[in-house]
Design a protein around this motif. Structure first.
Motif, PDB file in Angstrom:
ATOM      1  N   MET A 108      -2.528   0.881   9.328  1.00  0.00           N
ATOM      2  CA  MET A 108      -1.976  -0.493   9.608  1.00  0.00           C
ATOM      3  C   MET A 108      -3.507  -1.242   9.771  1.00  0.00           C
ATOM      4  O   MET A 108      -3.646  -2.443   9.833  1.00  0.00           O
ATOM      5  N   ILE A 109      -4.449  -0.528   9.836  1.00  0.00           N
ATOM      6  CA  ILE A 109      -5.888  -0.988  10.272  1.00  0.00           C
ATOM      7  C   ILE A 109      -6.105  -1.846   9.089  1.00  0.00           C
ATOM      8  O   ILE A 109      -6.586  -3.066   9.048  1.00  0.00           O
ATOM      9  N   GLY A 110      -5.984  -1.171   7.989  1.00  0.00           N
ATOM     10  CA  GLY A 110      -6.380  -2.055   6.669  1.00  0.00           C
ATOM     11  C   GLY A 110      -5.589  -3.222   6.453  1.00  0.00           C
ATOM     12  O   GLY A 110      -6.031  -4.192   5.923  1.00  0.00           O
ATOM     13  N   THR A 111      -4.371  -3.283   6.812  1.00  0.00           N
ATOM     14  CA  THR A 111      -3.444  -4.128   6.685  1.00  0.00           C
ATOM     15  C   THR A 111      -3.778  -5.446   7.520  1.00  0.00           C
ATOM     16  O   THR A 111      -3.729  -6.614   7.331  1.00  0.00           O
ATOM     17  N   THR A 143      -1.124   4.524   0.657  1.00  0.00           N
ATOM     18  CA  THR A 143      -2.388   3.712  -0.243  1.00  0.00           C
ATOM     19  C   THR A 143      -3.012   2.922   0.826  1.00  0.00           C
ATOM     20  O   THR A 143      -4.403   3.026   0.841  1.00  0.00           O
ATOM     21  N   ASP A 144      -2.383   2.332   1.912  1.00  0.00           N
ATOM     22  CA  ASP A 144      -3.070   1.655   2.752  1.00  0.00           C
ATOM     23  C   ASP A 144      -3.884   2.549   3.799  1.00  0.00           C
ATOM     24  O   ASP A 144      -4.896   1.938   4.324  1.00  0.00           O
ATOM     25  N   THR A 145      -3.665   3.861   4.027  1.00  0.00           N
ATOM     26  CA  THR A 145      -4.264   4.808   4.583  1.00  0.00           C
ATOM     27  C   THR A 145      -5.478   5.238   3.948  1.00  0.00           C
ATOM     28  O   THR A 145      -6.552   5.113   4.651  1.00  0.00           O
ATOM     29  N   LEU A 146      -5.355   5.175   2.777  1.00  0.00           N
ATOM     30  CA  LEU A 146      -6.520   5.616   1.853  1.00  0.00           C
ATOM     31  C   LEU A 146      -7.682   4.276   1.782  1.00  0.00           C
ATOM     32  O   LEU A 146      -8.636   4.585   2.006  1.00  0.00           O
ATOM     33  N   ALA A 164     -10.038  -3.956   1.992  1.00  0.00           N
ATOM     34  CA  ALA A 164      -9.482  -4.688   2.865  1.00  0.00           C
ATOM     35  C   ALA A 164      -8.647  -5.789   2.121  1.00  0.00           C
ATOM     36  O   ALA A 164      -7.567  -6.220   2.695  1.00  0.00           O
ATOM     37  N   THR A 165      -9.016  -6.152   0.978  1.00  0.00           N
ATOM     38  CA  THR A 165      -8.043  -7.273   0.292  1.00  0.00           C
ATOM     39  C   THR A 165      -6.820  -6.618  -0.128  1.00  0.00           C
ATOM     40  O   THR A 165      -5.700  -7.334   0.165  1.00  0.00           O
ATOM     41  N   TYR A 166      -6.953  -5.541  -0.716  1.00  0.00           N
ATOM     42  CA  TYR A 166      -5.642  -5.016  -1.099  1.00  0.00           C
ATOM     43  C   TYR A 166      -4.502  -4.420  -0.234  1.00  0.00           C
ATOM     44  O   TYR A 166      -3.460  -4.333  -0.481  1.00  0.00           O
ATOM     45  N   ALA A 167      -5.361  -3.839   0.798  1.00  0.00           N
ATOM     46  CA  ALA A 167      -4.400  -3.274   1.837  1.00  0.00           C
ATOM     47  C   ALA A 167      -3.691  -4.514   2.600  1.00  0.00           C
ATOM     48  O   ALA A 167      -2.482  -4.230   2.762  1.00  0.00           O
ATOM     49  N   ALA A 183       1.806  -7.414   2.330  1.00  0.00           N
ATOM     50  CA  ALA A 183       2.293  -8.600   2.248  1.00  0.00           C
ATOM     51  C   ALA A 183       3.494  -8.878   1.347  1.00  0.00           C
ATOM     52  O   ALA A 183       4.618  -9.245   1.378  1.00  0.00           O
ATOM     53  N   LEU A 184       3.135  -8.346   0.040  1.00  0.00           N
ATOM     54  CA  LEU A 184       4.076  -8.499  -1.303  1.00  0.00           C
ATOM     55  C   LEU A 184       5.182  -7.713  -0.992  1.00  0.00           C
ATOM     56  O   LEU A 184       6.267  -8.028  -1.056  1.00  0.00           O
ATOM     57  N   THR A 185       5.116  -6.459  -0.572  1.00  0.00           N
ATOM     58  CA  THR A 185       6.316  -5.549   0.237  1.00  0.00           C
ATOM     59  C   THR A 185       7.099  -6.233   0.890  1.00  0.00           C
ATOM     60  O   THR A 185       8.379  -6.283   0.841  1.00  0.00           O
TER      61      THR A 185
END
Length: 487
Positions: free
Chosen positions: A49-52, A180-183, A334-337, A342-344
Motif C-alpha cells: 500500500m505504500i507504493g499505491t 506487484t505493488d509490494t515489489l 511509484a507511477t505504476y503502483a 487505480a485501474l483495478t
C-alpha cells in the motif's frame, strides 16, 4: 543517462511484473480479481500500500517542495496517523461486518439505491481523472528520460504504458496487484534510501554528518504555529487527518486491498504497520529534499523554476549512472503502483456498483470484467492525451482541485450514515451531493470578501462534507419505533 541502459532496465522491470502476474493469476476467477479470495497476508498488503499511496507525482514533488515549505508537509503526515486510526477502528470493521466487495455497497444498505449510485459515481469520476493526470505527469518524466531519445512520440509511449498495466492486471486483478505493488514499493523505498546514501557520499557526509546536515538546515523546520501562516500546524494536521479518512478510508482503490485480508484483525494489523511505514518513508523523502538542495548549492547548479524538476534534473544529469538508474526505477515504481491499483479498483467498482456482477454466473462476470477493464484502460489513455493537447499546468492544477471537490459528498454521506440513524429521502440525495460542491465553490471564490481576507485550503473538503451532511439532515425523517435501525 544512456538510453540503451534505461531501455534494458525498463524491459527487465516490466518482464518481472508480467512474470509475477502470470504466476499469481493461475486459476484466477472474478473473485480473485475483486477480492484475492480474501487470502492476502496482512504484511504483504501493508507494504504494498505504500507504493499505491505515493504516486509518481509525490515521488518528485515532496523532495522539491522542501525548498519552499520546509518540512511543514510532515504536519500533514502526522495528521494521517489519526485518520488511519479512524479507518482501522470505525470504517474497516463496518466494511468487514457487511462483507463488502465495493465499499460503496454500505450506502445502499444505509440509505438506498440512489445514494449508492451517487457515492460510487463520485469515486469513479475523481479516481479516473486524478489517476490519469498523475500518470500523465509522471509519464512526462519517462518521455524525457527514455522515449524521446528513442524517437517514440508521447501518444505511442502512453499507449505502451497503459497496455503494459493492462497486461499484468487483466487476469489476477487485486491478487496480482498486491504482489506487484509490494515489489514496486521495494524499488521505490530503495530508490530513496540509495539516493540519500549516494548524495551523502558526494557531500562527504558520515551518517552523523547526514543527520546534522538535515537537522541544522532551516528547511527542516516541521512545526509552524502562526495562525495566519498557511503552514499553521493545526490547519495542516487537521487536513492530514481528513485527507487520510477520505482518500484512503472512503476510496475503493486503497480499501480494496484491505478487504483482501483474511479477517478484520489482520486488516487492522495491516493498517497499523502501513501507517508506521508511511510516516518513515515520507520523512525520508523530506530528508532527501534537503540533501538535493545542499548538493545543488555545493555544485553551483541553478534551482529549476518548477521545484518538481529538481530531483529529475540532478538524478538524470548530475549524480551519476547509479542514481539515474535508481531514480528511473523509483519513479516508474511509484507511477505504476498507483496507476495499476487505480485501474483495478475502477474496474471493480463499476462491475459491482453499476453492472451488478455479483448476481451473475461466473462466465458472464468474467466477460463483463474484461470489457470494463479494457474500457477504463482506454479512458485513461483518452484523458492523458487530452491533457497533452491542452498542455497547461494551470489546467492540471484545476483538475486536481475539482477532483478534491468530489470527495466532499462522500465524506458527508458516510459521516451522516455513521453518526445519525435517521432515514433520508433517497431520491433527493443525488441533488444534494451535486449541490454541495457548487456551494463550496461559491463560498471558496468569495471567501476573501465575505470572511475578512480568509482563504480556504483543504478546508474546502470539510465545508463540502458539511453542506452534504446538512442537506441530508434536511431531507431526513425521524426514526419510527417500528422501523428497523439502519446499519
Amino acid at each position: 543517462m544512456n538510453t540503451t541502459v534505461a531501455l534494458v532496465i525498463l524491459i527487465a522491470y516490466f518482464g518481472m511484473l508480467i512474470a509475477v502476474s502470470f504466476y499469481t493469476a493461475r486459476g484466477a476467477d472474478t473473485n480473485t480479481f475483486f477480492t484475492a479470495n480474501r487470502q492476502s497476508p496482512w504484511w504483504l498488503v501493508a507494504f504494498g500500500m505504500i507504493g499505491t499511496s505515493l504516486s509518481g507525482v509525490t515521488f518528485i514533488s515532496v523532495p522539491g517542495a522542501v525548498g519552499k515549505i520546509g518540512f511543514s508537509y510532515f504536519q500533514v503526515v502526522l495528521g494521517y496517523i489519526i485518520g488511519y486510526l479512524v479507518i482501522g477502528s470505525v470504517l474497516m470493521p463496518l466494511y468487514y461486518r457487511l462483507n463488502l466487495i465495493s465499499i460503496y455497497g454500505y450506502l445502499e444498505k444505509r440509505f438506498g439505491f440512489w445514494s449508492y449510485k451517487t457515492g460510487a459515481g463520485f469515486f469513479l469520476l475523481s479516481r479516473t481523472v486524478g489517476s490519469a493526470v498523475r500518470l500523465y505527469v509522471a509519464a512526462g518524466v519517462l518521455q524525457i528520460a527514455l522515449f524521446t531519445p528513442l524517437g517514440i512520440p508521447f501518444e505511442i509511449s502512453v499507449l505502451i504504458t497503459i497496455g503494459l498495466i493492462w497486461i499484468y492486471t487483466f487476469k489476477g486483478g487485486v491478487k496480482t496487484i498486491i504482489v506487484t505493488d509490494t515489489l514496486q514499493t521495494v524499488f521505490l523505498v530503495t530508490a530513496v534510501i540509495l539516493t540519500i546514501f549516494l548524495i551523502s557520499k558526494e557531500l562527504h557526509l558520515s551518517f552523523g554528518g547526514l543527520v546534522k546536515t538535515v537537522s541544522d538546515s532551516p528547511m527542516s523546520q516541521i512545526f509552524y504555529w502562526d495562525g495566519n501562516d498557511p503552514k499553521n500546524f493545526f490547519k495542516q494536521f487537521i487536513s492530514g487527518t481528513f485527507i487520510a479518512i477520505v482518500m484512503t478510508g472512503l476510496d475503493q482503490d486503497l480499501m480494496q486491498k484491505n478487504l483482501t485480508c483474511k479477517n478484520i484483525g489482520e486488516a487492522q494489523k495491516n493498517m497499523f504497520w502501513f501507517t508506521c511505514t508511511l510516516v518513515v518513508v515520507n520523512f525520508l523523502f523530506l530528508s532527501l529534499g534537503v540533501l538535493l538542495y545542499q548538493y545543488a548549492q555545493q555544485e553551483g547548479i541553478s534551482i529549476p523554476a518548477r521545484t518538481d524538476d529538481l530531483y529529475p534534473l540532478l538524478a538524470l544529469n548530475h549524480l551519476g549512472l547509479v542514481v539515474a538508474i535508481t531514480f528511473l526505477l523509483g519513479i516508474t515504481a511509484a507511477t505504476y503502483a498507483s496507476a495499476d491499483s487505480a485501474l483495478t479498483a475502477l474496474t471493480t467498482s463499476f462491475c459491482v456498483d453499476f453492472m451488478n456482477v455479483e448476481s451473475r454466473p461466473e462466465a458472464e462476470r468474467s466477460r463483463i470484467k474484461h470489457i470494463v477493464h479494457i474500457g477504463f484502460s482506454l479512458l485513461f489513455y483518452v484523458v492523458i492525451i487530452v491533457f497533452r493537447q491542452l498542455n497547461s499546468k494551470e489546467v492540471i492544477t484545476a483538475v486536481f482541485d475539482i477532483a478534491g471537490y468530489t470527495y466532499g459528498p462522500l465524506l458527508g454521506l458516510y459521516a451522516f450514515g455513521i453518526f445519525s440513524k435517521r432515514p433520508v429521502i433517497d431520491r433527493l440525495v443525488p441533488f444534494i451531493c451535486l449541490a454541495s460542491p457548487v456551494l463550496t465553490y461559491v463560498v471558496n471564490e468569495n471567501s476573501v470578501a465575505w470572511f475578512g481576507g480568509y482563504q480556504f485550503g483543504f478546508e474546502r473538503l470539510l465545508l463540502n462534507g458539511l453542506f452534504t451532511f446538512v442537506g441530508l439532515l434536511a431531507v431526513s425523517k425521524p426514526i419510527r419505533k417500528e422501523e428497523p435501525v439502519a446499519v
